[in-house]
Design an enzyme around this catalytic site. Structure first.
Site, PDB file in Angstrom:
ATOM      1  N   CYS A 163       0.863  -1.179   0.000  1.00 33.22           N
ATOM      2  CA  CYS A 163       0.000   0.000   0.000  1.00 33.22           C
ATOM      3  C   CYS A 163       0.914   1.248   0.000  1.00 33.22           C
ATOM      4  O   CYS A 163       1.747   1.391  -0.903  1.00 33.22           O
ATOM      5  CB  CYS A 163      -0.943  -0.084   1.197  1.00 33.22           C
ATOM      6  SG  CYS A 163      -2.141   1.238   1.402  1.00 33.22           S
TER       7      CYS A 163
ATOM      8  N   ASP B 243      -8.054  -3.159  -8.719  1.00 31.02           N
ATOM      9  CA  ASP B 243      -7.721  -2.147  -7.716  1.00 31.02           C
ATOM     10  C   ASP B 243      -8.310  -0.803  -8.138  1.00 31.02           C
ATOM     11  O   ASP B 243      -7.876  -0.211  -9.123  1.00 31.02           O
ATOM     12  CB  ASP B 243      -6.200  -2.047  -7.579  1.00 31.02           C
ATOM     13  CG  ASP B 243      -5.758  -1.219  -6.389  1.00 31.02           C
ATOM     14  OD1 ASP B 243      -6.484  -0.288  -6.004  1.00 31.02           O
ATOM     15  OD2 ASP B 243      -4.674  -1.510  -5.851  1.00 31.02           O
TER      16      ASP B 243
ATOM     17  N   HIS C  57      -7.359  -3.876  -4.339  1.00 31.08           N
ATOM     18  CA  HIS C  57      -6.321  -3.290  -3.495  1.00 31.08           C
ATOM     19  C   HIS C  57      -6.239  -4.050  -2.172  1.00 31.08           C
ATOM     20  O   HIS C  57      -7.250  -4.446  -1.602  1.00 31.08           O
ATOM     21  CB  HIS C  57      -6.631  -1.818  -3.218  1.00 31.08           C
ATOM     22  CG  HIS C  57      -5.492  -1.076  -2.609  1.00 31.08           C
ATOM     23  ND1 HIS C  57      -4.375  -0.727  -3.327  1.00 31.08           N
ATOM     24  CD2 HIS C  57      -5.280  -0.634  -1.345  1.00 31.08           C
ATOM     25  CE1 HIS C  57      -3.535  -0.086  -2.535  1.00 31.08           C
ATOM     26  NE2 HIS C  57      -4.056  -0.027  -1.321  1.00 31.08           N
TER      27      HIS C  57
END
Length: 220
Positions: A114, A161, A189
């Protein structure tokens, strides 16, 4: 175990350390926007079980100490707000401090998730500490895709994502033809986090195997 690091500007920050203290291969593991929480400690311990010495710096200590968030909407909002209060140069100072805490003589890599995926990319482009860098769904990579990596880089993205469109992935691929990039069908994601609704076990396992193979190739 928890340890304390000291960055070049004198800032003191916490970190999670795992793995054999005299390992030949070592990793800086970079947190998501949720702090060095239970998931990140599990990630560290998984690499430690593979024989790596690991240090995961608490990057949010710059603004608030000992942050550990969950994965609800309020946690996402708080994590983003904390991230925005930390300058990239401060992040890199803390990454350098984590690298310095790894065993002397070990070949060092960096892996992040991330926000940490973007920071791992910066570890490749803005530091000489690392022999390899692996980036899992780093949302800020596209914006800095023209930086020059100083070590081999591998990246992992989810096909679905919503925060990193495939157009961004293709822009990174075009700008960095030497970077190994994998896209996971049906994955969103955070597909590697077992505590998220987006967790996709098969994709996570494959990405982890590729990550371990990558570091085995480049860290010796």
């Amino acid at each position: 175990m928890r340890i304390e690091l000291v960055a070049s500007d004198g800032h003191r920050l916490g970190a999670w350390r795992a793995g054999p203290p005299a390992a030949r291969r070592a990793l800086v593991v970079v947190q998501e926007i949720f702090g060095v929480n239970r998931h990140m400690r599990r990630v560290c311990d998984a690499f430690a079980a593979e024989g790596y010495a690991v240090v995961c710096p608490a990057l949010f200590d710059r603004v608030e100490r000992d942050v550990e968030l969950g994965y609800e909407a309020a946690d996402v909002a708080r994590g983003r707000a904390l991230r925005e209060r930390i300058a990239p140069a401060q992040v890199m100072a803390d990454i350098e401090a984590a690298a310095a805490a790894l065993p002397a003589g070990a070949r060092r890599g960096i892996v992040g998730y991330c926000w940490g995926g973007t920071v791992a990319w910066w570890g490749a482009t803005r530091s000489d500490r690392f022999a390899a860098a692996c980036c899992w769904y780093g949302g800020g990579i596209a914006a800095t895709r023209d930086e020059t990596p100083r070590c081999p880089v591998q990246m992992h993205f989810g096909e679905l994502d919503q925060s990193i469109p495939l157009a961004d992935v293709e822009a990174i691929r075009a700008a960095q033809p030497g970077v190994e990039i994998f896209v996971y069908p049906g994955a969103g994601h955070g597909f590697g986090c077992e505590e998220r609704a987006s967790y996709k076990p098969d994709a996570a396992a494959l990405a982890q195997r590729r990550t371990l193979d990558f570091f085995a190739r480049h860290l010796g």
